[in-house]
Design a protein around this motif. Sequence first.
Motif, PDB file in Angstrom:
ATOM      1  N   LEU A  29      29.686  53.540  40.735  1.00 34.64           N
ATOM      2  CA  LEU A  29      28.476  53.111  41.440  1.00 34.64           C
ATOM      3  C   LEU A  29      28.075  51.685  41.063  1.00 34.64           C
ATOM      4  N   THR A  30      28.283  51.296  39.794  1.00 33.26           N
ATOM      5  CA  THR A  30      27.840  49.971  39.350  1.00 33.26           C
ATOM      6  C   THR A  30      28.909  48.887  39.487  1.00 33.26           C
ATOM      7  N   ASP A  31      30.180  49.260  39.397  1.00 34.58           N
ATOM      8  CA  ASP A  31      31.262  48.265  39.493  1.00 34.58           C
ATOM      9  C   ASP A  31      32.455  48.859  40.245  1.00 34.58           C
ATOM     10  N   PRO A  32      32.281  49.097  41.552  1.00 32.97           N
ATOM     11  CA  PRO A  32      33.350  49.753  42.307  1.00 32.97           C
ATOM     12  C   PRO A  32      34.665  48.980  42.310  1.00 32.97           C
ATOM     13  N   ALA A  33      34.621  47.666  42.314  1.00 28.61           N
ATOM     14  CA  ALA A  33      35.859  46.879  42.343  1.00 28.61           C
ATOM     15  C   ALA A  33      36.708  47.146  41.103  1.00 28.61           C
ATOM     16  N   ALA A  34      36.069  47.250  39.957  1.00 29.68           N
ATOM     17  CA  ALA A  34      36.811  47.510  38.717  1.00 29.68           C
ATOM     18  C   ALA A  34      37.470  48.877  38.759  1.00 29.68           C
ATOM     19  N   LEU A  36      38.282  50.604  41.490  1.00 33.26           N
ATOM     20  CA  LEU A  36      39.354  50.564  42.486  1.00 33.26           C
ATOM     21  C   LEU A  36      40.615  49.949  41.892  1.00 33.26           C
ATOM     22  N   LYS A  37      40.448  48.855  41.157  1.00 32.12           N
ATOM     23  CA  LYS A  37      41.604  48.210  40.506  1.00 32.12           C
ATOM     24  C   LYS A  37      42.268  49.161  39.513  1.00 32.12           C
ATOM     25  N   GLU A  38      41.458  49.872  38.737  1.00 28.64           N
ATOM     26  CA  GLU A  38      41.993  50.839  37.774  1.00 28.64           C
ATOM     27  C   GLU A  38      42.832  51.916  38.467  1.00 28.64           C
ATOM     28  N   GLU A  39      42.468  52.227  39.693  1.00 25.38           N
ATOM     29  CA  GLU A  39      43.169  53.271  40.454  1.00 25.38           C
ATOM     30  C   GLU A  39      44.296  52.684  41.310  1.00 25.38           C
ATOM     31  N   ASP A  40      44.699  51.464  41.010  1.00 23.00           N
ATOM     32  CA  ASP A  40      45.794  50.781  41.712  1.00 23.00           C
ATOM     33  C   ASP A  40      45.509  50.536  43.188  1.00 23.00           C
ATOM     34  N   ILE A  41      44.249  50.267  43.500  1.00 23.79           N
ATOM     35  CA  ILE A  41      43.861  49.903  44.860  1.00 23.79           C
ATOM     36  C   ILE A  41      43.600  48.405  44.867  1.00 23.79           C
ATOM     37  N   GLU A  42      44.265  47.702  45.759  1.00 21.03           N
ATOM     38  CA  GLU A  42      44.124  46.249  45.839  1.00 21.03           C
ATOM     39  C   GLU A  42      42.706  45.877  46.248  1.00 21.03           C
ATOM     40  N   VAL A  43      42.123  44.965  45.501  1.00 25.14           N
ATOM     41  CA  VAL A  43      40.786  44.460  45.788  1.00 25.14           C
ATOM     42  C   VAL A  43      40.942  43.010  46.211  1.00 25.14           C
ATOM     43  N   CYS A  51      28.992  50.541  46.190  1.00 27.56           N
ATOM     44  CA  CYS A  51      29.185  51.979  46.277  1.00 27.56           C
ATOM     45  C   CYS A  51      27.816  52.640  46.266  1.00 27.56           C
ATOM     46  N   VAL A  52      27.589  53.555  47.178  1.00 29.15           N
ATOM     47  CA  VAL A  52      26.350  54.322  47.222  1.00 29.15           C
ATOM     48  C   VAL A  52      26.716  55.799  47.232  1.00 29.15           C
ATOM     49  N   GLU A  53      25.842  56.609  46.707  1.00 30.94           N
ATOM     50  CA  GLU A  53      26.087  58.045  46.647  1.00 30.94           C
ATOM     51  C   GLU A  53      25.283  58.730  47.745  1.00 30.94           C
TER      52      GLU A  53
END
Length: 92
Positions: A29-34, A36-43, A51-53
């Motif tokens: 929620l606070t740092d979605p880009a980080a 996503l990168k951790e999950e091997d998703i290109e940013v 990110c919102v819930e």
Amino acid sequence: MTKQNDPKKQWAKIVAKAWADEDYKQRFLTDPAAVLKEEDIEVPEGVKFKCVEATEKQAWLVLPPKPTTGSMEEGDERLAAVNNGCLCWTLI
């Protein structure tokens, strides 16, 4: 996105981890880009993510950006590309 990974499976993995781990969810929620990168998703460079819930009574619709050049056919291809990378519509 990593070519060998299925975007739907990657998204399902992120959602499952967020449901199971409150700390992971808060980081997403606070740092979605980080995350996503951790999950091997290109940013893409220079793109900001938010990110919102969703709740049972509130959800968000994301209107993609209008193509700036080219024909509608090219715009349709760009929209398809955006939708493949867009993880923004989930209903339970």
